[in-house]
Design an enzyme around this catalytic site. Sequence first.
Site, short mmCIF file in Angstrom:
data_model
loop_
_atom_site.label_atom_id
_atom_site.label_comp_id
_atom_site.label_asym_id
_atom_site.label_seq_id
_atom_site.Cartn_x
_atom_site.Cartn_y
_atom_site.Cartn_z
N ASP A 137 -33.60 50.98 59.19
CA ASP A 137 -33.39 50.94 57.73
C ASP A 137 -33.20 52.35 57.17
O ASP A 137 -32.91 52.53 55.99
CB ASP A 137 -34.53 50.19 57.02
N SER A 138 -33.30 53.38 58.05
CA SER A 138 -32.92 54.73 57.63
C SER A 138 -31.47 54.75 57.19
O SER A 138 -31.02 55.70 56.55
CB SER A 138 -33.14 55.73 58.77
N ASP A 189 -33.95 46.54 62.15
CA ASP A 189 -35.14 46.68 61.31
C ASP A 189 -35.23 45.56 60.27
O ASP A 189 -34.21 45.22 59.65
CB ASP A 189 -35.05 47.99 60.52
N LYS A 205 -37.40 44.93 64.44
CA LYS A 205 -38.51 45.89 64.36
C LYS A 205 -39.14 45.75 62.98
O LYS A 205 -38.44 45.53 61.99
CB LYS A 205 -38.00 47.32 64.56
N GLU A 242 -42.60 47.45 60.50
CA GLU A 242 -43.60 48.52 60.38
C GLU A 242 -44.99 47.95 60.14
O GLU A 242 -45.14 46.96 59.43
CB GLU A 242 -43.21 49.46 59.22
N GLU A 262 -44.17 57.08 65.23
CA GLU A 262 -43.45 58.08 64.45
C GLU A 262 -44.40 59.12 63.85
O GLU A 262 -45.46 58.77 63.31
CB GLU A 262 -42.66 57.41 63.31
O1 KIV Z 1 -35.14 53.38 60.36
C1 KIV Z 1 -35.12 54.08 61.38
O2 KIV Z 1 -34.11 54.73 61.70
C2 KIV Z 1 -36.31 54.09 62.20
C3 KIV Z 1 -36.40 55.15 63.25
C4 KIV Z 1 -36.50 56.48 62.64
C5 KIV Z 1 -37.48 54.89 64.20
O3 KIV Z 1 -37.18 53.31 62.02
#
Ligand code: KIV
Length: 272
Positions: free
Chosen positions: A49-50, A88, A118, A120, A187
């Site tokens: 989600d970055s 994510d 994924k 969190e 992280e």
């Molecule tokens: O959103 C993302 O890119 C991430 C990574 C930095 C692990 O969760």
Amino acid sequence: MSAETRIRRVTVPQIAARKGGEPIVVLTSYTVQLAALADRHSDVLLVGDSLGMVAHGMETTIPVTLEHMILHGQAVVRGSKRALVVVDLPFGSYEESPQTAYRNAARVMKETGCGAVKLEGGARMADTIRFLTERGIPVMAHIGLTPQSSHVMGGFRTQGRDRSTWGAHLEDARAVTEAGAFSVVVEGVVEPLAAQITEAIAIPTIGIGASARCDGQVLVLEDMLGLSPRVPRFVKRYAELGEIVDGAVSEYARDVRARSFPSEKHTYPIED
Ligand code: KIV
């Protein structure tokens, strides 16, 4: 294409089996072209989600929606052949209840064709991770610095500087492992804590800003390619593509302004 020549994707059990073995190469990916390039060298492509910050200019990952993740997830699955694609779950799409998480994670898997999701959170997300994995959705967990909680954490802060917090991080790592996660992103934690977490659990740890003492590493692709204006201190810039793109675009602009295209190659011939 025969069954023999079809390229098989890396599977979730193959990644889980790499605990303590050959380090796992993970890169983020959001678009079809970069996915195709990264796929050749990666075990896992993470549609993180970055992308909200990197591809859409958002300040944080909080505004990212399920629709953003699905659109980019589809592009990365189309662009890749080999790597396991993990998408994510964005903020607000899974925290409320295991049932909500299941509905949204199933939608992500159906609409993108990815192999896992994924999310969190450590101990507090264990019930949800168990609910998903027991129903066929592989989960990569994410502990330590969790950007979706940045408002609660008071910003993007390295975790574990104070030894008294290590117990809680270790508890998070154990809880996601027991709940059935197949791997866990660690992280922004100090090196000795990353090492302790990696030793304490039976699933691979994927570090980012957490030292080399993990079972694999993930970086944001644009950061390591020199395309992001600001990158965290731990990121090695393997290329300066920003400078290359700037040079190419400025040469193009000069050509246009000077009407200096090599004309025989840049016009279509008349046919008769
Ligand atoms: O959103 C993302 O890119 C991430 C990574 C930095 C692990 O969760």
